[in-house]
Design a protein around this motif. Structure first.
Motif, mmCIF file in Angstrom:
data_model
loop_
_atom_site.group_PDB
_atom_site.id
_atom_site.type_symbol
_atom_site.label_atom_id
_atom_site.label_comp_id
_atom_site.label_asym_id
_atom_site.label_seq_id
_atom_site.Cartn_x
_atom_site.Cartn_y
_atom_site.Cartn_z
ATOM 1 N N LYS A 4 0.833 -1.185 0.000
ATOM 2 C CA LYS A 4 0.000 0.000 0.000
ATOM 3 C C LYS A 4 0.874 1.243 0.000
ATOM 4 N N GLU A 5 0.413 2.252 -0.720
ATOM 5 C CA GLU A 5 1.094 3.542 -0.683
ATOM 6 C C GLU A 5 0.255 4.497 0.146
ATOM 7 N N VAL A 6 0.899 5.188 1.059
ATOM 8 C CA VAL A 6 0.171 6.132 1.924
ATOM 9 C C VAL A 6 0.753 7.530 1.727
ATOM 10 N N ILE A 7 -0.117 8.459 1.368
ATOM 11 C CA ILE A 7 0.325 9.852 1.245
ATOM 12 C C ILE A 7 0.306 10.470 2.645
ATOM 13 N N VAL A 8 1.430 10.995 3.067
ATOM 14 C CA VAL A 8 1.530 11.503 4.442
ATOM 15 C C VAL A 8 1.506 13.034 4.477
ATOM 16 N N MET A 9 2.381 13.667 3.705
ATOM 17 C CA MET A 9 2.501 15.125 3.643
ATOM 18 C C MET A 9 2.540 15.768 5.026
ATOM 19 N N VAL B 106 9.389 17.732 4.486
ATOM 20 C CA VAL B 106 8.102 17.055 4.561
ATOM 21 C C VAL B 106 8.237 15.556 4.281
ATOM 22 N N VAL B 107 7.527 14.743 5.059
ATOM 23 C CA VAL B 107 7.358 13.331 4.703
ATOM 24 C C VAL B 107 6.248 13.322 3.673
ATOM 25 N N GLU B 108 6.598 12.995 2.444
ATOM 26 C CA GLU B 108 5.609 13.082 1.373
ATOM 27 C C GLU B 108 4.721 11.828 1.344
ATOM 28 N N ARG B 109 5.364 10.668 1.259
ATOM 29 C CA ARG B 109 4.571 9.433 1.221
ATOM 30 C C ARG B 109 5.424 8.256 1.689
ATOM 31 N N ILE B 110 4.747 7.186 2.055
ATOM 32 C CA ILE B 110 5.456 5.962 2.415
ATOM 33 C C ILE B 110 4.799 4.779 1.711
ATOM 34 N N LEU B 112 4.031 0.661 2.383
ATOM 35 C CA LEU B 112 4.082 -0.310 3.472
ATOM 36 C C LEU B 112 3.465 -1.633 3.057
#
Ligand SMILES: Nc1nc2c(ncn2[C@@H]2O[C@H](COP(=O)(O)OP(=O)(O)OP(=O)(O)O)[C@@H](O)[C@H]2O)c(=O)[nH]1
Ligand SMILES: [Mg+2]
Ligand SMILES: [Zn+2]
Lengths: 223, 121
Positions: A4-9, B106-110, B112
């Motif tokens: 899964k990809e999670v956008i955090v920003m 900024v943490v843009e994306r991860i 998992l």
């Protein structure tokens, strides 16, 4: 297994900024002007605070939070001038963070006018950390050279005032204060520039007046 | 060298996101690092490599996108990338410039992985 990809920003400094915002709110509510002093090691932060302590004695109530990697030395110098001081030793960290200041805040007396925070001597890292201060002053001493603003732009970019220190040494050095000021102003046009010799007292009146005016603005709600 | 503090803050976020998404591991972390953010990408990388051991992101790849400084002139409205570290406008010489981009961290994306399908809740 699922991927899964999670956008955090999310801002990496977000937590620090939140804590800083709470500190700023509390200090404003208490009518205290807080000032973060930032410079490379030995630019004259503690000496400037000693001179301010002498100047404000009997007129304004000031206190100091000292940040250093090791030792109580700077806090002891301030206490010797009759000013309450708290030492934060970071044990290696090269900057203060809002959380460290927050821990001390409970001990700071309520009936105070000015709270100075002397950051760890370092012209780079402290610039990234909001401590909840009202004003940020960056110090640049004449022996460091007038070419420093562009080499360390973030410190100048985030400051409200530039204090050129040790002006008494300028006759002995190839340091052009006008050039240092112009270079800093090209990074941050709104900077207020002061030239002081904390040892001789030159320029101290103007700098002290700047803090007193900022305090008045804060208390009238126009900070 | 405050990159270790930044990476510690990063891991607070990573652990929170891993819990939220019931992840078994985090495989990719992508940061945007502004040229004027005060952080050095190489130092972030080495701090990340040290810090990740034994965490949910052990084995994760760190990707860093460096974001250049972008300025807008308030006098002439011109936008440009800052190339020479001068904050004055190259078009009109104006000094009243606004920093549009280049300070963020900024943490843009991860990315998992979860061992079992996440519940629908
Ligand atoms: N000539 C001259 N020397 C000064 C002046 N202000 C400070 N100094 C000297 O500069 C040295 C460093 O001053 P400090 O006030 O300890 O500097 P600092 O920025 O607090 O240093 P750190 O806390 O270690 O980062 C001392 O030897 C001071 O006496 C000044 O106005 N003129
Ligand atoms: Mg000192
Ligand atoms: Zn322009």
């Amino acid at each position: 297994m699922t991927r899964k990809e999670v956008i955090v920003m999310r801002d990496l400094l977000g937590t620090n900024k939140q804590v800083a915002a709470e500190i700023r709110k509390e200090l404003r509510a208490r009518g205290i002007l807080s000032v973060n002093l930032l410079s490379s090691p030995g630019s004259g932060k503690t000496t400037l605070l000693e001179a301010l302590a002498d100047r404000f004695r009997g007129r304004r109530r000031m206190a100091v939070i000292e940040g250093d990697i090791e030792t109580e030395r700077d806090a002891e110098r301030i206490r010797a001038r009759g000013v309450p001081a708290w030492q934060i030793t970071t044990g290696g960290a090269c900057h203060l963070e809002a959380r460290m200041v927050g821990k001390v805040l409970g001990e700071v007396p309520a009936d105070l006018d000015l709270l100075f925070i002397e950051n760890v001597g370092n012209l780079v890292c402290p610039a990234s950390f909001d401590l909840g201060e009202e004003l940020r002053c960056v110090l640049l001493s004449s022996p460091e050279g007038d070419d420093k603003p562009k080499k360390y732009p973030q410190a100048f970019l985030t400051a409200d005032a530039l204090v050129l220190t040790k002006t008494d040494l300028i006759p002995h050095l190839p340091f052009d204060p006008a050039k240092a000021a112009a270079e800093a102003l090209s990074i941050k046009p709104e900077l207020r520039v002061f030239r002081v010799s904390a040892l001789r007292g030159e320029g101290m009146d103007e700098l002290a007046a700047y803090f007193v005016e900022a305090l008045a603005r804060l208390r009238s709600g126009h900070a | 060298m405050h990159e270790l503090s930044l990476v510690a803050a990063l891991f607070e976020t990573l652990e929170e996101k891993a819990r939220e998404h019931r992840a078994a591991r985090i495989t990719v972390v992508r940061l945007k690092v502004g040229k004027l953010s005060g952080a050095v990408p190489e130092l972030l990388e080495s701090a990340f490599e040290t810090y990740k051991k034994g965490t949910i992101a052990d084995g994760a790849r760190l990707e860093i996108e460096e974001v250049p400084v972008r300025l807008r002139c308030r006098s002439c409205g011109g936008e440009r990338l800052d190339v020479e570290g001068s904050f004055a406008c190259l078009v009109c010489g104006g000094r009243d410039v606004e920093l549009l981009e280049g300070r963020d961290l900024v943490v843009e994306r991860i990315e998992l992985e979860a061992d079992e399908p996440p519940s629908s809740s």
